[in-house]
Scaffold this motif. Sequence first.
Motif, short mmCIF file in Angstrom:
data_model
loop_
_atom_site.label_atom_id
_atom_site.label_comp_id
_atom_site.label_asym_id
_atom_site.label_seq_id
_atom_site.Cartn_x
_atom_site.Cartn_y
_atom_site.Cartn_z
N LEU A 1 0.87 -1.17 0.00
CA LEU A 1 0.00 0.00 0.00
C LEU A 1 0.91 1.22 0.00
O LEU A 1 1.73 1.39 0.89
CB LEU A 1 -0.89 0.05 1.25
CG LEU A 1 -1.69 -1.20 1.62
CD1 LEU A 1 -2.55 -0.93 2.85
CD2 LEU A 1 -2.54 -1.66 0.46
N VAL A 2 0.77 2.06 -1.02
CA VAL A 2 1.65 3.21 -1.13
C VAL A 2 0.82 4.46 -1.40
O VAL A 2 -0.25 4.38 -2.03
CB VAL A 2 2.71 2.98 -2.23
CG1 VAL A 2 2.08 2.91 -3.62
CG2 VAL A 2 3.80 4.04 -2.20
N GLY A 3 1.30 5.57 -0.95
CA GLY A 3 0.60 6.83 -1.19
C GLY A 3 1.15 7.89 -0.26
O GLY A 3 1.93 7.59 0.66
N PHE B 1 11.04 0.19 6.92
CA PHE B 1 12.41 0.60 6.59
C PHE B 1 12.54 2.11 6.38
O PHE B 1 13.59 2.59 5.97
CB PHE B 1 12.88 -0.12 5.32
CG PHE B 1 12.70 -1.61 5.35
CD1 PHE B 1 12.91 -2.33 6.52
CD2 PHE B 1 12.33 -2.31 4.21
CE1 PHE B 1 12.75 -3.72 6.56
CE2 PHE B 1 12.16 -3.69 4.23
CZ PHE B 1 12.37 -4.39 5.41
N SER B 2 11.48 2.84 6.66
CA SER B 2 11.49 4.26 6.29
C SER B 2 12.42 5.12 7.13
O SER B 2 12.82 6.19 6.70
CB SER B 2 10.08 4.83 6.38
OG SER B 2 9.25 4.22 5.41
N VAL C 1 21.30 1.80 3.79
CA VAL C 1 20.92 0.73 4.69
C VAL C 1 19.55 0.17 4.27
O VAL C 1 19.31 -1.03 4.29
CB VAL C 1 20.86 1.24 6.15
CG1 VAL C 1 20.33 0.17 7.08
CG2 VAL C 1 22.22 1.71 6.60
N ARG C 2 18.69 1.07 3.84
CA ARG C 2 17.36 0.66 3.43
C ARG C 2 17.41 -0.34 2.28
O ARG C 2 16.72 -1.35 2.28
CB ARG C 2 16.54 1.88 3.01
CG ARG C 2 15.08 1.56 2.81
CD ARG C 2 14.32 2.69 2.20
NE ARG C 2 14.39 3.92 2.98
CZ ARG C 2 13.72 5.03 2.66
NH1 ARG C 2 12.95 5.05 1.60
NH2 ARG C 2 13.82 6.09 3.40
N GLU C 3 18.27 -0.06 1.32
CA GLU C 3 18.39 -0.98 0.18
C GLU C 3 18.82 -2.36 0.63
O GLU C 3 18.32 -3.37 0.15
CB GLU C 3 19.38 -0.44 -0.85
CG GLU C 3 18.75 0.60 -1.73
CD GLU C 3 19.27 0.55 -3.16
OE1 GLU C 3 19.95 -0.44 -3.53
OE2 GLU C 3 18.98 1.49 -3.90
N GLY C 4 19.76 -2.39 1.58
CA GLY C 4 20.22 -3.68 2.10
C GLY C 4 19.09 -4.42 2.79
O GLY C 4 18.91 -5.63 2.60
N ILE D 1 7.59 5.23 -3.41
CA ILE D 1 7.15 4.50 -4.60
C ILE D 1 8.23 3.54 -5.12
O ILE D 1 7.93 2.44 -5.59
CB ILE D 1 6.67 5.47 -5.71
CG1 ILE D 1 6.07 4.70 -6.91
CG2 ILE D 1 7.77 6.39 -6.19
CD1 ILE D 1 4.80 3.98 -6.62
N ASP D 2 9.48 3.92 -4.97
CA ASP D 2 10.55 3.01 -5.42
C ASP D 2 10.56 1.73 -4.60
O ASP D 2 10.75 0.63 -5.12
CB ASP D 2 11.92 3.69 -5.33
CG ASP D 2 12.11 4.72 -6.44
OD1 ASP D 2 11.52 4.53 -7.52
OD2 ASP D 2 12.83 5.70 -6.22
N GLU D 3 10.34 1.90 -3.29
CA GLU D 3 10.28 0.73 -2.43
C GLU D 3 9.08 -0.14 -2.80
O GLU D 3 9.18 -1.37 -2.86
CB GLU D 3 10.18 1.17 -0.96
CG GLU D 3 10.18 0.03 0.02
CD GLU D 3 10.44 0.51 1.44
OE1 GLU D 3 11.59 0.37 1.90
OE2 GLU D 3 9.51 1.02 2.08
#
Length: 397
Positions: free
Chosen positions: A33-35, A163-164, A170-173, A196-198
């Motif tokens: 769920l994104v927004g 992860f926000s 670090v988030r990418e990992g 949105i990328d996540e």
Amino acid sequence: MIEFESVTKRYPDGTVAVDGVDLRAESGEITVLVGPSGCGKTTSLRMINRMVEPTGGRILVDGADNTATDAAKLRRGMGYVIQHAGLFPHRTVIDNIATVPYLLGWNRAKARARAMELLDRVGLDAQLAKRYPAQLSGGQQQRVGVARALAADPPVMLMDEPFSAVDPVVREGLQDEFLRLQNELDKTIVFVTHDIDEAIKLGDKVAVLRTGGTLAQFAAPKELLSRPVDEFVAGFVGKDRGYRALSFTPADGITYDPEPAVALGASAEHARATARDGWVLVVDDRQRPQGWVDVGRLTSEVTPELLHRGGTVGSVTGSLRSALDAALSSPTGRGVMADDDGRLVGAVSTATVLALLDPPTSDAAGGNGGGTTGNGRSNGGSGRGGHDTGSTTGAPR
Ligand code: ADP
Ligand code: MG
């Protein structure tokens, strides 16, 4: 499987946080769920495990109305992960992870053994078990949060911006490890993010919500990128989505050019005779690409120090993006492509990849989609063209 049927939440003060949302989170998949902030993501998530009750519609879990199940029991089957991990500060890492097993009455030894197993699963050193949360980095805390949510092996995981709070690297990992974990565990995951990328990276399906709590689009990432339903979604997924959409298009439509290669230790004469445009590709004894050598710098034989490193090798079973990255990162402009065993298959140019992007059918599909944005945007010539121009004239990445 979790289904929303016209779910609405109006808080007592009159705020409509979620407005008539229909969606379905399939078992074993990650539904994102994104927004933007305030669009009702957290409220939606909390209605699944009944921390918040809907004021309209219903939520089915494996076909049964979730209000039919005792809330405490429902929650035991749903791990819950939040931003900043929400760890108990006065409990050690191992006791944090074992929280739910303790609640379920497991004996201490079994609960701790399970916690140690999970610590390893989420990629943390066993030595961290006795620390307190404040003695961990943000990324480590999030991993502990994930481990804690997994402790009783719930079939469902609810994750609210887990992860926000950590920095992008670090988030990418964390994201990569999360995907690896999900590959093994096959949980039904509902994942909330504003990024949105996540969403695109993690989601099997992505629900884009807009302010006011309505569902703007519910689709697989590829479709979201290539066919946003309206201006809101188009704006939200971003202008460079044409480039990002490459990640979801398999590279298997490419015809590769043969790329002659030499082995390490090859003579300078042989390397020069094999080279094209001044560069020769070097492979190891199993035909795995090692790097390019500028034959102008060759004096005697091909040695490892002469290898130009830093270029990426694309995967023929990977995406067009991996092919484009290979071409863009190659000092020769010839993207090196390998099979699943890492063996050289051939080379591909940027032009070849880009030619595959705008087949006439995609224009037609955009036109038939008929949306105001479908045609003009989904063929996205300007976005992709712009990106390509920038990258090829800039430094190799
Ligand atoms: P998100 O997680 O997408 O940022 P939330 O679900 O937290 O959004 O909030 C959606 C809307 O509902 C916001 O306008 C928020 O202010 C409002 N809201 C959230 N919780 C409450 C509450 N307990 N009472 C009243 N309004 C609330
Ligand atoms: Mg929220």
